[in-house]
Write a protein that holds these residues in place. Structure first.
Motif, PDB file in Angstrom:
ATOM      1  N   ASP A  17       0.367  -1.207  -0.214  1.00 39.19           N
ATOM      2  CA  ASP A  17       0.451   0.284   0.107  1.00 39.19           C
ATOM      3  C   ASP A  17       0.468   1.526  -0.155  1.00 39.19           C
ATOM      4  OD1 ASP A  17      -2.070  -1.927   0.705  1.00 39.19           O
ATOM      5  OD2 ASP A  17      -2.263  -1.454   2.272  1.00 39.19           O
ATOM      6  N   SER A  18       1.660   1.423   0.069  1.00 39.84           N
ATOM      7  CA  SER A  18       3.239   2.655   1.384  1.00 39.84           C
ATOM      8  C   SER A  18       4.560   2.535  -0.671  1.00 39.84           C
ATOM      9  CB  SER A  18       3.014   1.819   2.183  1.00 39.84           C
ATOM     10  OG  SER A  18       2.548   2.012   3.301  1.00 39.84           O
ATOM     11  N   GLY A  19       3.903   1.812  -1.386  1.00 38.90           N
ATOM     12  CA  GLY A  19       4.856   2.151  -2.026  1.00 38.90           C
ATOM     13  C   GLY A  19       5.454   0.784  -2.861  1.00 38.90           C
ATOM     14  N   ALA A  20       5.720  -0.339  -2.413  1.00 37.97           N
ATOM     15  CA  ALA A  20       6.220  -1.501  -2.442  1.00 37.97           C
ATOM     16  C   ALA A  20       5.792  -1.838  -4.209  1.00 37.97           C
ATOM     17  CB  ALA A  20       6.328  -3.383  -1.382  1.00 37.97           C
ATOM     18  N   ASP A  21       4.231  -1.618  -4.288  1.00 39.88           N
ATOM     19  CA  ASP A  21       3.766  -1.677  -5.402  1.00 39.88           C
ATOM     20  C   ASP A  21       4.598  -2.043  -6.392  1.00 39.88           C
ATOM     21  OD1 ASP A  21       3.156   1.084  -4.845  1.00 39.88           O
ATOM     22  OD2 ASP A  21       1.573   0.589  -6.176  1.00 39.88           O
ATOM     23  N   SER A  22       5.115  -0.980  -6.614  1.00 42.24           N
ATOM     24  CA  SER A  22       5.885  -0.424  -7.262  1.00 42.24           C
ATOM     25  C   SER A  22       7.610  -0.920  -7.582  1.00 42.24           C
ATOM     26  CB  SER A  22       6.431   1.211  -7.456  1.00 42.24           C
ATOM     27  OG  SER A  22       7.358   1.656  -6.497  1.00 42.24           O
ATOM     28  N   TRP A  23       8.249  -1.851  -6.771  1.00 40.65           N
ATOM     29  CA  TRP A  23       9.487  -2.174  -6.304  1.00 40.65           C
ATOM     30  C   TRP A  23       9.372  -3.832  -7.509  1.00 40.65           C
ATOM     31  CZ3 TRP A  23       9.878  -3.190  -0.776  1.00 40.65           C
ATOM     32  CH2 TRP A  23      10.168  -2.101   0.193  1.00 40.65           C
ATOM     33  N   THR A  24      10.544  -4.663  -7.656  1.00 39.45           N
ATOM     34  CA  THR A  24      10.986  -5.708  -8.099  1.00 39.45           C
ATOM     35  C   THR A  24      10.924  -6.406  -7.235  1.00 39.45           C
ATOM     36  OG1 THR A  24      13.800  -5.721  -7.312  1.00 39.45           O
ATOM     37  CG2 THR A  24      12.975  -4.007  -9.723  1.00 39.45           C
ATOM     38  N   THR A  25      10.787  -7.626  -7.961  1.00 42.37           N
ATOM     39  CA  THR A  25      10.130  -8.716  -6.766  1.00 42.37           C
ATOM     40  C   THR A  25      11.235  -8.841  -5.857  1.00 42.37           C
ATOM     41  OG1 THR A  25       8.809 -10.179  -8.533  1.00 42.37           O
ATOM     42  CG2 THR A  25       9.889 -11.562  -7.278  1.00 42.37           C
ATOM     43  N   SER A  26      12.289  -8.427  -6.716  1.00 44.92           N
ATOM     44  CA  SER A  26      13.519  -8.959  -5.620  1.00 44.92           C
ATOM     45  C   SER A  26      13.817  -7.999  -4.317  1.00 44.92           C
ATOM     46  CB  SER A  26      15.156  -8.620  -7.329  1.00 44.92           C
ATOM     47  OG  SER A  26      16.095  -8.309  -6.050  1.00 44.92           O
ATOM     48  N   ARG A  27      13.468  -6.974  -4.966  1.00 43.96           N
ATOM     49  CA  ARG A  27      13.259  -5.910  -3.236  1.00 43.96           C
ATOM     50  C   ARG A  27      12.616  -6.252  -2.474  1.00 43.96           C
ATOM     51  NH1 ARG A  27      15.599  -1.199  -2.030  1.00 43.96           N
ATOM     52  NH2 ARG A  27      14.172   0.256  -0.645  1.00 43.96           N
ATOM     53  N   ARG A  28      11.406  -6.671  -3.250  1.00 48.65           N
ATOM     54  CA  ARG A  28       9.993  -7.371  -2.076  1.00 48.65           C
ATOM     55  C   ARG A  28      11.322  -8.454  -1.774  1.00 48.65           C
ATOM     56  NH1 ARG A  28       6.471  -5.486  -6.631  1.00 48.65           N
ATOM     57  NH2 ARG A  28       6.590  -7.657  -7.664  1.00 48.65           N
ATOM     58  N   GLN A  29      11.310  -8.928  -2.251  1.00 52.45           N
ATOM     59  CA  GLN A  29      12.242 -10.467  -1.253  1.00 52.45           C
ATOM     60  C   GLN A  29      13.045  -9.916  -0.376  1.00 52.45           C
ATOM     61  OE1 GLN A  29      13.257 -14.409  -3.382  1.00 52.45           O
ATOM     62  NE2 GLN A  29      15.476 -13.807  -2.871  1.00 52.45           N
ATOM     63  N   SER A  30      14.076  -9.328  -0.658  1.00 52.55           N
ATOM     64  CA  SER A  30      15.145  -8.814   0.078  1.00 52.55           C
ATOM     65  C   SER A  30      14.016  -8.058   1.553  1.00 52.55           C
ATOM     66  CB  SER A  30      15.243  -7.324  -0.591  1.00 52.55           C
ATOM     67  OG  SER A  30      16.490  -8.020  -1.442  1.00 52.55           O
ATOM     68  N   PHE A  31      13.021  -7.894   1.443  1.00 54.57           N
ATOM     69  CA  PHE A  31      12.046  -6.783   2.336  1.00 54.57           C
ATOM     70  C   PHE A  31      11.967  -8.101   3.284  1.00 54.57           C
ATOM     71  CE2 PHE A  31       8.243  -4.825   3.568  1.00 54.57           C
ATOM     72  CZ  PHE A  31       7.842  -4.036   4.724  1.00 54.57           C
ATOM     73  N   ALA A  32      10.931  -8.727   2.864  1.00 54.40           N
ATOM     74  CA  ALA A  32      10.282  -9.989   3.550  1.00 54.40           C
ATOM     75  C   ALA A  32      11.301 -11.176   3.708  1.00 54.40           C
ATOM     76  CB  ALA A  32       8.951 -10.809   2.257  1.00 54.40           C
ATOM     77  N   ASN A  33      12.326 -10.810   4.109  1.00 58.50           N
ATOM     78  CA  ASN A  33      13.176 -11.810   5.157  1.00 58.50           C
ATOM     79  C   ASN A  33      14.076 -10.813   5.446  1.00 58.50           C
ATOM     80  OD1 ASN A  33      13.062 -14.287   3.429  1.00 58.50           O
ATOM     81  ND2 ASN A  33      12.369 -13.204   1.175  1.00 58.50           N
ATOM     82  N   ASP A  34      14.172  -9.741   5.676  1.00 54.70           N
ATOM     83  CA  ASP A  34      14.756  -8.359   6.174  1.00 54.70           C
ATOM     84  C   ASP A  34      15.839  -8.908   7.819  1.00 54.70           C
ATOM     85  OD1 ASP A  34      16.929  -6.455   6.941  1.00 54.70           O
ATOM     86  OD2 ASP A  34      15.776  -4.896   6.063  1.00 54.70           O
ATOM     87  N   LEU A  35      16.761  -9.741   7.740  1.00 60.45           N
ATOM     88  CA  LEU A  35      17.293  -9.553   8.560  1.00 60.45           C
ATOM     89  C   LEU A  35      18.220  -7.992   9.193  1.00 60.45           C
ATOM     90  CD1 LEU A  35      18.824 -13.339   8.336  1.00 60.45           C
ATOM     91  CD2 LEU A  35      16.608 -12.358   9.859  1.00 60.45           C
ATOM     92  N   THR A  36      18.478  -7.385   9.447  1.00 55.94           N
ATOM     93  CA  THR A  36      19.323  -6.522   9.599  1.00 55.94           C
ATOM     94  C   THR A  36      18.475  -5.215   9.973  1.00 55.94           C
ATOM     95  OG1 THR A  36      20.808  -6.366   7.932  1.00 55.94           O
ATOM     96  CG2 THR A  36      21.115  -5.014   8.020  1.00 55.94           C
ATOM     97  N   ARG A  37      17.450  -4.935   9.566  1.00 55.74           N
ATOM     98  CA  ARG A  37      16.842  -3.723  10.099  1.00 55.74           C
ATOM     99  C   ARG A  37      16.070  -4.262  10.748  1.00 55.74           C
ATOM    100  NH1 ARG A  37      20.028  -2.523   6.106  1.00 55.74           N
ATOM    101  NH2 ARG A  37      18.707  -4.194   5.266  1.00 55.74           N
ATOM    102  N   PRO A  38      15.238  -4.021  11.620  1.00 60.27           N
ATOM    103  CA  PRO A  38      13.954  -4.842  13.053  1.00 60.27           C
ATOM    104  C   PRO A  38      12.875  -4.372  12.351  1.00 60.27           C
ATOM    105  CG  PRO A  38      14.107  -1.840  13.234  1.00 60.27           C
ATOM    106  CD  PRO A  38      15.031  -2.220  12.168  1.00 60.27           C
TER     107      PRO A  38
END
Length: 214
Positions: free
Chosen positions: A131-152
């Motif tokens: 809803d906040s902007g990830a609709d315009s991302w690549t699948t690779s970036r959405r994958q990084s977001f969904a599995n992000d162990l670096t950020r909280p």
């Protein structure tokens, strides 16, 4: 009593006091220890002021557009990695599945000894990100977001609490454990800022209010 024995008694009492304090500290749940430490409240307020305010649009959202859980190391995927990180005394089998351990859920204060009682929460829900902007991302970036162990962004919590949260933002849902709310909103703003995601007006208002008391 001689000065020698008096000093020795004081020394023994001091050592016992230190031991008791250490035991108490060890047994106190460290709710925010597992989650990567969020930015300070002051930094979160600064970040929040820089976020774009926009109306949310969920058109086209599909959870499968955020591939998870991916392999992180060896046989361990993201869920299993977070379970090992967030638990105490976690034992895993050859496929990296947790067979025993103890987990403290900072959202509600519950402790669990079965991994099946826990969900790995996306602190910023996937639908909220879309809803906040990830609709315009690549699948690779959405994958990084969904599995992000670096950020909280990922944390092990009671499964039905996570399910009750669903895709809600802080304007409609917050952890029932009030002591964790400051950590939660600081993490929320940090992740949104890092990924350049927008906030809606009600969300920004709620975040502003919570951060003002941090």
């Amino acid at each position: 009593m001689s000065k020698f024995y008096a000093r020795r008694r004081v020394s023994i009492l001091a050592a016992l006091s230190g031991l008791i304090a250490s035991v108490a500290l060890f047994n106190t749940p460290t709710a925010s220890a597992a989650l990567p430490t969020p930015v300070s409240a002051a930094t979160a307020r600064s970040y929040l002021a820089q976020l774009t305010v926009a109306t949310e649009d969920r058109t086209g959202y599909d959870r499968d557009l955020f591939p998870h859980w991916i392999t992180q190391s060896g046989a361990c995927n993201t869920r299993e990695t977070v379970l090992k990180r967030d638990g105490s005394g976690v034992v895993t089998d050859s496929s990296c599945a947790a067979t025993s351990g103890s987990w403290y859920s900072p959202y509600d204060g519950a402790t669990w000894t079965a991994a099946s009682d826990l969900d790995i929460d996306h602190l910023i829900p996937l639908a909220e990100a879309w809803d906040s902007g990830a609709d315009s991302w690549t699948t690779s970036r959405r994958q990084s977001f969904a599995n992000d162990l670096t950020r909280p962004q990922l944390i092990a919590v009671t499964d039905n609490v996570n399910q009750a949260k669903g895709d809600q933002d802080p304007s409609t849902w917050m952890p029932s454990r009030t002591a964790y709310r400051c950590t939660y909103v600081r993490a929320w703003v940090q992740v949104k800022y890092y990924y350049d995601l927008s906030v809606d007006s009600a969300e920004k208002s709620a975040l502003t209010n919570y951060l003002s008391s941090c």
